[in-house]
Design an enzyme around this catalytic site. Structure first.
Site, mmCIF file in Angstrom:
data_model
loop_
_atom_site.group_PDB
_atom_site.id
_atom_site.type_symbol
_atom_site.label_atom_id
_atom_site.label_comp_id
_atom_site.label_asym_id
_atom_site.label_seq_id
_atom_site.Cartn_x
_atom_site.Cartn_y
_atom_site.Cartn_z
ATOM 1 N N GLY A 17 0.817 -1.211 0.000
ATOM 2 C CA GLY A 17 0.000 0.000 0.000
ATOM 3 C C GLY A 17 0.847 1.255 0.000
ATOM 4 N N GLY A 20 -0.127 8.911 2.237
ATOM 5 C CA GLY A 20 0.244 10.274 1.905
ATOM 6 C C GLY A 20 1.710 10.575 2.133
ATOM 7 N N MET A 21 2.304 9.920 3.144
ATOM 8 C CA MET A 21 3.694 10.191 3.466
ATOM 9 C C MET A 21 4.602 8.983 3.317
ATOM 10 S SD MET A 21 3.426 12.441 6.968
ATOM 11 C CE MET A 21 5.155 12.115 7.296
ATOM 12 N N ALA A 22 4.023 7.796 3.138
ATOM 13 C CA ALA A 22 4.854 6.595 3.217
ATOM 14 C C ALA A 22 4.337 5.492 2.304
ATOM 15 C CB ALA A 22 4.897 6.095 4.661
ATOM 16 N N VAL A 24 3.992 1.207 2.311
ATOM 17 C CA VAL A 24 3.958 0.070 3.217
ATOM 18 C C VAL A 24 4.300 -1.202 2.449
ATOM 19 C CG1 VAL A 24 2.584 -1.255 4.859
ATOM 20 C CG2 VAL A 24 2.214 1.198 4.634
ATOM 21 N N LYS A 39 6.715 0.264 7.127
ATOM 22 C CA LYS A 39 6.268 1.544 6.582
ATOM 23 C C LYS A 39 7.489 2.439 6.400
ATOM 24 C CE LYS A 39 3.024 5.300 7.722
ATOM 25 N NZ LYS A 39 2.033 5.745 8.733
ATOM 26 N N ASP A 133 -8.214 10.524 11.843
ATOM 27 C CA ASP A 133 -8.536 9.964 10.517
ATOM 28 C C ASP A 133 -9.257 8.630 10.658
ATOM 29 O OD1 ASP A 133 -8.627 10.041 7.746
ATOM 30 O OD2 ASP A 133 -6.714 9.035 7.505
#
Length: 655
Positions: A17, A20-22, A24, A39, A133
């Protein structure tokens, strides 16, 4: 291409996956031999010190959260320019995918999921962490039906100084009004988002939707949700009240803590919940067009002195005001008449509808979903209108055995008297199918898990075992063994090879053959035996061994056992010259001793006899004594008239 290793321990495998920042990845902890999720921060953020600091802070905060309903964080670190977090690898599907596939869930399941999410939030809130979130995409439903809250990637500790503003960080369909408006956030923010998650789980749809994120966010602020029961009539009023209380626009009107929400949901599941307070009432929000009209009125003009101007009311003015009052009264009476007329028409229409329905002989079908079979049959019979039709049994993963899954005709439809209602009753979960356990030998962890997935089996990584036959990192053992018949969904544990185990090698030199063999075998080695002569080691004892010190357990060790001194045929050298005899015996491995003896029949320098005799066997190194002739004996008497030799020869002849 060699696998990428982070922190000298974590093997990066396939990508699962991107956020937004990473990114996985699925990975392997090579020390513990277990599958993990890794991650890693996206490259464009890794070089930004503020993002790196936030990433580090999030890892530390998430690692402190211990709950059966929160994904576990095992480790974090930096490898080169890459920051990474190592987390529990989850199997299952996210709640969003489940809702898309199966539609609305039954009320009990919604409450169970809501309770577990609330328990996860309770742990986070006690650590002063707001998730920000909460959405179905971040709720993983595991094979056992329980959930795990994922991705505290945008979670923020309340005392964090790394965020410069309170901009909207969540997904528009699930954000609270205060998130949209950039206000200060607290635990009730997560409770609002959880309310929307439960709303979607109960109805199969989000409460607010639009063409873009901005329009949806504005609806979160300005519009009240449609009551869930209007989208799904099967929703329990008590559960609807809980959901709507969570979704109140004013944070003060929501449940104030996650623990409070957990208690209410538990009471609902236990059948103890009577009612939820009036904060769940749906209040109208003034439309934007009304602001400045009915909500507020402009002030009258004020003179420069600050005093409100006055004027004398004349008779003409008074008459005009009375006329205006009469006109307003007339308009009010007219409006009232119109409203009364509308109500009358509505009553008439309803009466006509009821009359037509009655005269046409139709009635609405009752809602029997989730009732027990007995209660549903009784409900049909109590109508005195419908009849009980077929009772069909079906498997169901979501409806308890004996309860109604579905009905035909559907609830709410209008049907004639005597219509038979078919009930579809749950038989409980469908029994798992038989599966044969595949052979995982010599597979990597990812290969083994993929193979088990093909057979609908759940993989579990063991602690690993030592093996001298299987390459490090590949499956050396499994339980149950290959070929075993199990049920779909059962767990198969695999053990990855840790390589050969090194152990101390016992020193068995000088031991008897049987004792030495047993000692080495007890230490885990295979033993080979060879035999050799030895002049120094007694027969049957170990002369030497092939390996000493340490060695891989299971490897082979050779011991050499003495057969005693070697026996060699003694050459016959009688009649040979002394020098030839000595050379021959020494070349055959014997020592030589020389004695002399006179002989009248054997020439001087020739071997008369030997001990041991020629043709016999003797150990190598044995001394062979040879007797060498010195010729006839000399006459040392003087008075006999004969020489000394003659006398010796005579003696030899007499012999």
């Amino acid at each position: 291409m060699p696998a990428r290793i982070l922190g000298g321990r974590y093997e990066v495998q396939d990508k699962v996956g991107t956020g937004g920042m990473a990114i996985v990845y699925r990975g392997l902890d090579q020390v513990l031999g277990r599958t993990v999720a890794i991650k890693t921060m996206l490259p464009q953020y890794a070089t930004d010190p503020s993002f790196a600091a936030r990433f580090k802070q999030e890892a530390q905060a998430a690692a402190a959260l211990q709950s059966p309903y929160i994904v576990s964080v095992y480790d974090w670190g930096k490898d080169g320019d890459t920051y990474y977090i190592v987390m529990e690898y989850l199997r299952g599907t996210d709640l969003k995918s489940g809702i898309r596939k199966h539609g609305a869930l039954d009320c009990k399941k919604v409450a169970q999921i809501g309770s577990q999410i609330a328990q996860a939030l309770s742990v986070a809130h006690r650590h002063d962490i707001i998730h920000r979130d909460i959405k179905p995409q971040n709720i993983m439903v595991q094979p056992d039906g329980n959930i795990k809250v994922m991705d505290f990637g945008i979670a923020r500790a309340k005392n964090s100084h790394l965020t410069q503003d309170n901009s909207v960080l969540g997904t528009a369909h699930y954000v609270s009004p205060e998130q949209t408006q950039g206000k200060e956030l607290g635990p009730t923010t997560d409770i609002y988002s959880l309310g929307i998650v439960m709303y979607e789980a109960a109805t199969g749809t989000v409460p607010f939707d639009g063409d873009d994120a901005i329009s949806v966010a504005l609806k979160q602020v300005n519009e009240q949700p449609q009551p869930p029961s209007q989208r799904n009539p099967a929703i329990d009023p008590s559960l609807e009240g809980i959901i709507l209380k969570c979704m109140q626009k004013d944070p003060a009107n929501r449940f104030q803590t996650a623990d409070e929400l957990v208690r209410v949901l538990h009471d609902y599941l236990a059948g103890r919940l009577q009612a939820v307070n009036t904060a769940t009432s749906v209040m109208a929000v003034p439309a934007a067009s009304q602001i400045g009209n009915n909500a507020t009125r402009p002030m009258r003009p004020v003179a420069a002195t600050g005093n409100v101007r006055t004027r004398q009311t004349t008779a003409t003015e008074l008459a005009r005001q009375q006329q205006e009052a009469e006109e307003k009264k007339h308009k009010r009476n007219l409006a009232t008449g119109i409203i009364v007329g509308i109500i009358a028409v509505a009553v008439l229409v309803f009466g006509l509808y009821s009359f037509i329905s009655s005269s046409s002989g139709t009635q609405p079908v009752p809602n029997l979903a989730n009732m027990s079979q007995e209660d549903a049959v009784a409900a049909i019979q109590d109508t005195d209108w419908f009849e009980v039709g077929e009772i069909k049994q079906e498997y169901s993963d979501s409806v308890e055995s004996g309860d109604v899954i579905d009905q035909d005709p559907a609830a709410g439809k209008m049907f004639a008297k005597g219509t038979a209602i078919t009930l579809y009753v749950s038989k409980g979960e469908e029994p798992a199918a038989d599966e044969e356990v595949p052979d995982l030998s010599d597979m990597t962890a990812s290969e083994a898990e993929a193979e088990l997935a093909k057979h609908n089996l759940v993989p579990k990584a063991g602690d690993g075992v030592h093996s001298s036959d299987v390459e490090v990192g590949k499956v050396a053992q499994q339980d149950p063994p290959a070929g075993t018949t199990v049920k779909a969904g059962d767990t198969v544990t695999y053990q990855l090879s840790l390589g050969a185990e090194e152990v101390d090698v016992p020193d068995v030199v000088g031991w008897g053959e049987s004792d030495a063999t047993a000692k080495l075998q007890d230490a885990g080695f295979d033993v080979s035996v060879v035999y050799d002569d030895s002049d120094t080691v007694d027969e049957g004892l170990v002369i030497r061994q092939s390996v000493t010190g340490t060695a891989d357990k299971g490897s082979s060790i050779t011991i050499t056992v003495s057969t005693g001194s070697a026996k060699t045929d003694v050459p016959s050298v009688v009649g040979w010259s002394e020098s030839e005899a000595t050379s021959e015996l020494r070349n055959s491995g014997f020592a030589v001793s020389v004695s002399e003896q006179s002989s009248s029949s054997v020439a001087a320098g020739v071997v008369i006899s030997q001990t041991p005799s020629g043709g016999s066997s003797a150990a190598s190194g044995t001394t062979v004594t040879i007797t060498v002739s010195t010729g006839p004996a000399s006459d040392n008497g003087g008075g006999n008239g004969g020489g000394g030799n003659g006398g010796a020869d005579s003696t030899d002849d007499g012999q």
